[in-house]
Scaffold this active site. Structure first.
Site, PDB file in Angstrom:
ATOM      1  N   LYS A 170       0.743  -1.192  -0.001  1.00  0.00           N
ATOM      2  CA  LYS A 170       0.136   0.121   0.089  1.00  0.00           C
ATOM      3  C   LYS A 170       0.831   1.092   0.015  1.00  0.00           C
ATOM      4  O   LYS A 170       2.126   1.271   0.317  1.00  0.00           O
ATOM      5  CB  LYS A 170      -1.068   0.249   1.048  1.00  0.00           C
ATOM      6  CG  LYS A 170      -0.519   0.058   2.517  1.00  0.00           C
ATOM      7  CD  LYS A 170       0.375   1.172   3.120  1.00  0.00           C
ATOM      8  CE  LYS A 170       0.950   1.245   4.573  1.00  0.00           C
ATOM      9  NZ  LYS A 170       1.528   2.465   4.863  1.00  0.00           N
TER      10      LYS A 170
ATOM     11  N   GLY B 158       4.002  -6.685   6.286  1.00  0.00           N
ATOM     12  CA  GLY B 158       3.621  -7.440   7.219  1.00  0.00           C
ATOM     13  C   GLY B 158       2.047  -7.514   7.540  1.00  0.00           C
ATOM     14  O   GLY B 158       1.490  -8.515   7.800  1.00  0.00           O
ATOM     15  N   SER B 159       1.547  -6.161   7.569  1.00  0.00           N
ATOM     16  CA  SER B 159       0.277  -6.107   7.881  1.00  0.00           C
ATOM     17  C   SER B 159      -0.632  -6.713   6.314  1.00  0.00           C
ATOM     18  O   SER B 159      -1.640  -7.589   6.597  1.00  0.00           O
ATOM     19  CB  SER B 159      -0.328  -4.567   7.633  1.00  0.00           C
ATOM     20  OG  SER B 159       0.112  -4.139   9.068  1.00  0.00           O
TER      21      SER B 159
ATOM     22  N   PRO C  42      10.320  -4.935   1.296  1.00  0.00           N
ATOM     23  CA  PRO C  42      11.016  -4.668   2.354  1.00  0.00           C
ATOM     24  C   PRO C  42      10.678  -4.576   3.802  1.00  0.00           C
ATOM     25  O   PRO C  42       9.365  -3.938   3.772  1.00  0.00           O
ATOM     26  CB  PRO C  42      12.048  -3.276   1.917  1.00  0.00           C
ATOM     27  CG  PRO C  42      11.199  -2.768   1.207  1.00  0.00           C
ATOM     28  CD  PRO C  42      10.074  -3.854   0.559  1.00  0.00           C
ATOM     29  N   MET C  43      11.026  -4.871   4.792  1.00  0.00           N
ATOM     30  CA  MET C  43      10.699  -4.904   6.212  1.00  0.00           C
ATOM     31  C   MET C  43      11.056  -3.656   6.592  1.00  0.00           C
ATOM     32  O   MET C  43      11.804  -2.916   5.884  1.00  0.00           O
ATOM     33  CB  MET C  43      11.245  -5.726   7.210  1.00  0.00           C
ATOM     34  CG  MET C  43      10.747  -7.242   6.843  1.00  0.00           C
ATOM     35  SD  MET C  43      11.597  -8.607   7.846  1.00  0.00           S
ATOM     36  CE  MET C  43      10.870  -8.223   9.472  1.00  0.00           C
ATOM     37  N   GLY C  44      10.096  -2.768   7.248  1.00  0.00           N
ATOM     38  CA  GLY C  44      10.316  -1.510   7.687  1.00  0.00           C
ATOM     39  C   GLY C  44      10.485  -0.346   6.531  1.00  0.00           C
ATOM     40  O   GLY C  44      10.900   0.672   6.708  1.00  0.00           O
ATOM     41  N   GLY C  45       9.454  -0.707   5.546  1.00  0.00           N
ATOM     42  CA  GLY C  45       9.701   0.413   4.119  1.00  0.00           C
ATOM     43  C   GLY C  45       8.543   1.097   4.105  1.00  0.00           C
ATOM     44  O   GLY C  45       8.309   2.069   3.543  1.00  0.00           O
TER      45      GLY C  45
ATOM     46  N   GLY D  20       3.559  -1.698   4.240  1.00  0.00           N
ATOM     47  CA  GLY D  20       2.576  -2.440   4.870  1.00  0.00           C
ATOM     48  C   GLY D  20       2.681  -4.144   4.566  1.00  0.00           C
ATOM     49  O   GLY D  20       1.776  -4.497   4.751  1.00  0.00           O
TER      50      GLY D  20
ATOM     51  N   ASP E 136      -2.896  -1.111  10.452  1.00  0.00           N
ATOM     52  CA  ASP E 136      -3.090  -1.216   9.081  1.00  0.00           C
ATOM     53  C   ASP E 136      -3.768  -2.515   8.525  1.00  0.00           C
ATOM     54  O   ASP E 136      -4.070  -2.495   7.226  1.00  0.00           O
ATOM     55  CB  ASP E 136      -1.893  -1.116   8.008  1.00  0.00           C
ATOM     56  CG  ASP E 136      -1.061   0.331   8.150  1.00  0.00           C
ATOM     57  OD1 ASP E 136      -1.798   1.195   8.546  1.00  0.00           O
ATOM     58  OD2 ASP E 136       0.036   0.521   7.856  1.00  0.00           O
TER      59      ASP E 136
END
Length: 289
Positions: free
Chosen positions: A18, A109-110, A101-104, A107, A143
């Protein structure tokens, strides 16, 4: 709708990214959370998840994500929550193809958690509504409900009060991902974060857009994000999504977005994707037979 894999086949679904087209922080609540206003839109790019029903109530996730225990992963947490809520005796094997990417701020992980709720609700034949799944998702992250509902939306509260906005333009986006992991909690706790932006309504948001109130703090703490913004701004107006680190610009055509992407230095990870007011997960899971 995709057939339920009674024959032990796999159901494969996208878990799209997103973008926050703007992000205003309008206040801080007594519980420490922040009230915000944002406009969510999906893109046709993201992770991919595959699910296969098990009859023994066990859950497996492959491959493991380095540094994240399986039971802490949002995918497994979403599946456990659905098991507990529904008293389902079933389990699942889950395969993750991690792209985002993680921490990008995209969203990822959500989106993975929401896709898991949607997929297992279907495969386990639970019959929960999107409202019920969104309420479950909120306990996993602010999210998650927007991904469960699958529509571009104007969001308020902590992000859970959603009003669908189906009339958004669907441009092509160039999304650049600086190689840094932004700590969302650190950004929201920072004393320099603006928390008093005047609320606006949907009509104003659609007419004039907005800014990202987190962007100034993020670029101060993570110079890589500021450098990427300065670079992309040379080609087209750029802003950050969520709490970063990813930034984006919009274009009228894929060709134009690719042309700019080709001019970026090789060390930048970037991709071009089409904006979508309907989540790719919903397009696959709820497509006509």
């Amino acid at each position: 709708m995709t057939d339920s894999p009674a024959d032990n086949t796999w159901l494969t679904l996208p878990a799209p990214a997103k973008l926050n087209l703007f992000l205003h922080i309008t206040g801080r609540r007594a519980d420490g959370y922040h009230n915000l206003q944002t406009l969510f839109q999906f893109v046709d790019y993201g992770d991919e998840l595959a699910f296969r029903v098990r009859t023994d109530n066990e859950l497996s996730l492959t491959p493991e994500i380095e540094g994240v225990a399986a039971e802490d992963n949002l995918i497994i947490r979403a599946a456990r929550l659905l098991q507990k809520t529904s008293d389902s005796p079933l389990g699942a094997d889950i395969r993750l193809t991690k792209i985002l990417p993680m921490g990008g701020g995209l969203g990822g992980g959500s989106s993975d958690a929401a896709t898991t709720l949607l997929a297992l609700n279907h495969l386990w034949k639970l019959g929960l509504s999107l409202d019920e799944l969104a309420e479950l998702g909120l306990s996993l992250g602010a999210d998650v409900p927007v991904f469960v509902r699958g529509q571009a939306a104007f969001a308020e509260g902590v992000g859970e009060q959603l009003t669908p906005v189906p009339e958004l333009d669907e441009p092509w986006y160039l999304i650049v991902c600086p190689q840094v992991h932004v700590n969302t909690g650190k950004i929201f706790q920072h004393e320099g974060l603006t928390r008093d932006t005047d609320p606006i309504n949907i009509r104003t948001a659609l007419r004039q857009g907005g800014r990202n109130d987190c962007q100034q703090v993020v670029t101060m703490l993570y110079p890589e994000v500021g450098n990427a913004l300065n670079l992309l701004n040379k080609f087209s107006f750029a802003k950050m999504t969520g709490t970063g680190a990813c930034i984006f610009s919009s274009f009228g055509s894929e060709k134009e977005a690719l042309r700019v992407s080709d001019q970026l230095p090789a060390e930048y990870v970037a991709f071009v994707a089409k904006g979508s007011n309907l989540s790719m997960t919903h397009k696959v899971l709820f497509r006509p037979s």
